[in-house]
Scaffold this motif. Structure first.
Motif, mmCIF file in Angstrom:
data_model
loop_
_atom_site.group_PDB
_atom_site.id
_atom_site.type_symbol
_atom_site.label_atom_id
_atom_site.label_comp_id
_atom_site.label_asym_id
_atom_site.label_seq_id
_atom_site.Cartn_x
_atom_site.Cartn_y
_atom_site.Cartn_z
ATOM 1 N N ASP A 109 1.036 -1.280 -0.006
ATOM 2 C CA ASP A 109 -0.024 0.157 0.064
ATOM 3 C C ASP A 109 0.789 1.233 -0.071
ATOM 4 N N MET A 110 0.360 2.255 -0.621
ATOM 5 C CA MET A 110 1.327 3.630 -0.809
ATOM 6 C C MET A 110 1.040 4.613 0.403
ATOM 7 N N THR A 111 0.196 4.317 1.262
ATOM 8 C CA THR A 111 -0.296 5.121 2.315
ATOM 9 C C THR A 111 0.113 4.636 3.806
ATOM 10 N N PRO A 112 1.156 5.563 4.152
ATOM 11 C CA PRO A 112 1.941 4.816 5.418
ATOM 12 C C PRO A 112 1.209 4.788 6.600
ATOM 13 N N ALA A 113 0.051 5.560 6.641
ATOM 14 C CA ALA A 113 -0.969 5.178 7.918
ATOM 15 C C ALA A 113 -1.838 4.166 7.717
ATOM 16 N N MET A 114 -1.892 3.412 6.335
ATOM 17 C CA MET A 114 -2.549 2.343 6.074
ATOM 18 C C MET A 114 -1.586 1.215 6.491
ATOM 19 N N ILE A 115 -0.179 1.261 6.166
ATOM 20 C CA ILE A 115 0.387 0.400 6.426
ATOM 21 C C ILE A 115 0.783 0.194 7.940
ATOM 22 N N ASP A 116 0.952 1.182 8.750
ATOM 23 C CA ASP A 116 0.998 1.327 10.003
ATOM 24 C C ASP A 116 -0.231 0.353 10.644
ATOM 25 N N ARG A 117 -1.436 0.824 10.343
ATOM 26 C CA ARG A 117 -2.690 0.152 10.921
ATOM 27 C C ARG A 117 -2.607 -1.558 10.325
ATOM 28 N N ALA A 118 -2.346 -1.750 9.458
ATOM 29 C CA ALA A 118 -2.284 -3.111 9.016
ATOM 30 C C ALA A 118 -1.299 -3.974 9.859
ATOM 31 N N ARG A 119 -0.153 -3.232 10.100
ATOM 32 C CA ARG A 119 0.928 -4.021 10.840
ATOM 33 C C ARG A 119 0.368 -4.255 12.334
ATOM 34 N N GLU A 120 -0.269 -3.057 12.805
ATOM 35 C CA GLU A 120 -0.841 -3.264 14.162
ATOM 36 C C GLU A 120 -1.812 -4.335 14.319
ATOM 37 N N ASN A 121 -2.551 -4.256 13.075
ATOM 38 C CA ASN A 121 -3.789 -5.604 13.120
ATOM 39 C C ASN A 121 -3.125 -6.768 13.019
ATOM 40 N N ALA A 122 -2.010 -6.987 12.294
ATOM 41 C CA ALA A 122 -1.388 -8.022 12.282
ATOM 42 C C ALA A 122 -0.689 -8.486 13.600
ATOM 43 N N ALA A 123 -0.053 -7.537 14.257
ATOM 44 C CA ALA A 123 0.505 -8.012 15.473
ATOM 45 C C ALA A 123 -0.637 -8.253 16.704
ATOM 46 N N ARG A 124 -1.818 -7.741 16.561
ATOM 47 C CA ARG A 124 -2.661 -8.005 17.485
ATOM 48 C C ARG A 124 -3.450 -9.411 17.315
ATOM 49 N N GLY A 125 -3.653 -9.677 15.935
ATOM 50 C CA GLY A 125 -4.150 -10.872 15.406
ATOM 51 C C GLY A 125 -3.410 -12.008 15.600
ATOM 52 N N GLY A 126 -2.063 -11.703 15.581
ATOM 53 C CA GLY A 126 -0.912 -12.804 15.533
ATOM 54 C C GLY A 126 -1.134 -13.642 14.040
ATOM 55 N N TYR A 127 -0.388 -12.855 13.111
ATOM 56 C CA TYR A 127 -0.315 -13.214 11.776
ATOM 57 C C TYR A 127 1.151 -13.272 11.349
ATOM 58 N N PRO A 128 2.179 -14.567 11.839
ATOM 59 C CA PRO A 128 3.470 -14.131 11.501
ATOM 60 C C PRO A 128 3.681 -14.522 9.787
ATOM 61 N N ASN A 129 2.634 -14.933 9.163
ATOM 62 C CA ASN A 129 2.833 -15.140 7.705
ATOM 63 C C ASN A 129 2.269 -14.121 6.954
ATOM 64 N N VAL A 130 2.085 -12.905 7.481
ATOM 65 C CA VAL A 130 1.532 -11.536 6.740
ATOM 66 C C VAL A 130 2.725 -10.509 6.875
ATOM 67 N N GLU A 131 3.091 -10.038 5.801
ATOM 68 C CA GLU A 131 3.905 -9.013 5.642
ATOM 69 C C GLU A 131 3.363 -7.528 4.778
ATOM 70 N N PHE A 132 3.439 -6.532 5.478
ATOM 71 C CA PHE A 132 2.892 -5.271 4.924
ATOM 72 C C PHE A 132 3.967 -4.299 4.327
ATOM 73 N N ARG A 133 4.053 -4.039 2.968
ATOM 74 C CA ARG A 133 5.196 -2.868 2.400
ATOM 75 C C ARG A 133 4.648 -1.813 1.996
ATOM 76 N N LEU A 134 5.394 -0.796 2.332
ATOM 77 C CA LEU A 134 4.986 0.727 1.797
ATOM 78 C C LEU A 134 5.576 0.611 0.247
ATOM 79 N N GLY A 135 4.748 0.914 -0.734
ATOM 80 C CA GLY A 135 4.822 1.112 -2.145
ATOM 81 C C GLY A 135 4.050 1.343 -2.892
ATOM 82 N N GLU A 136 4.100 1.742 -4.173
ATOM 83 C CA GLU A 136 3.020 2.068 -5.340
ATOM 84 C C GLU A 136 2.677 0.957 -5.997
#
Length: 260
Positions: A109-136
């Motif tokens: 996702d190109m939006t830093p705030a979205m990446i931050d939110r997604a990473r927080e969701n992944a950490a809370r939900g326990g998703y070790p196989n999901v990675e979020f990268r900032l990019g277009e």
């Protein structure tokens, strides 16, 4: 309509505000959904089962989709899945359930705030196989021929370079890999006023392509067996929600018809 850079800035700012809870999806009042969900509709209308809806981590569903690409993508265990414009992570998290611990999901996702939110969701939900990268999505931070499946949910219409998005999707797919996108397309041209409205653009309307042009761009990127699997009307505009599949040919030498 503004230049490409201005469009990206407007989209990034609006969706950043949505991620931070400072704005509704479209318009300052937040009374209508952006890409598929109005204030009164929900995941069921977009094709998500009750089980899928219950599995989405709290805070991941921001009402930005126009379909359920995971439902039609036939995700397999052990696969690597790439989600274009992953937002707060709805489809990435659902894909993670399907690929299992031996698989992997990458959200871009190109939006830093979205990446931050997604990473927080992944950490809370326990998703070790999901990675979020900032990019277009026009310049994916993903190696060539490294993913089995590309999905996207109501994001490509926001890009001023849709042809490049599809060429990038083709590039990162392994030979024989597939793409399944949910998006909005036009049944007929929009009025000049709507085409030139930045509000309509960030609302997933003004940037939408005519359906036949959208399918053509997918084919010109090199995809084969391109087909519309599902479609339905959207709102009052001449807009249709579609789910489109394309396959990268098994031969690694087969490339985009229009070049890269």
């Amino acid at each position: 309509m503004e230049a490409r850079g201005d469009i990206r800035t407007a989209v990034r700012e609006r969706y950043g505000a949505i991620a931070e809870g400072k704005a509704g999806c479209c318009g300052s009042g937040g009374g209508s959904g952006c890409c598929g969900q109005t204030a009164t509709s929900g995941l069921a209308e977009l094709g998500y089962s009750p089980e899928e809806a219950a599995a989405i981590p709290e805070g991941a569903n921001l009402g930005l989709g126009c379909g359920n690409p995971i439902a039609l993508a036939e995700v397999k265990r052990g696969e690597t899945v790439l989600d274009l414009g992953s937002g707060a992570g709805v489809d990435a998290f659902l894909a993670a359930r399907e690929v299992g611990p031996e698989g992997r999901v990458i959200g871009v996702d190109m939006t830093p705030a979205m990446i931050d939110r997604a990473r927080e969701n992944a950490a809370r939900g326990g998703y070790p196989n999901v990675e979020f990268r900032l990019g277009e999505i026009e310049h994916l931070p993903v190696p060539d021929a490294s993913v089995d499946l590309v999905v996207s949910n109501c994001v490509v219409n926001l890009s001023p370079e849709k042809d490049r998005v599809f060429r990038e999707a083709f590039r990162v797919l392994k030979p024989g890999g597939r793409m399944l996108v949910s998006d909005l397309v036009l049944e007929q041209p929009l009025s000049k006023e709507t085409r030139e409205s930045i509000e309509a653009y960030v609302g997933c309307i003004a940037g939408a392509s005519l359906k036949e042009d959208y399918v053509r761009l997918v084919r010109e990127a090199g995809f084969q067996d391109v087909s519309i699997l599902r479609e339905g009307r959207y709102g009052d505009e001449p807009v249709t929600s579609v789910q489109i599949r394309g396959i990268r040919p098994p031969s690694a030498t087969d490339g985009p018809a229009s070049g890269r």
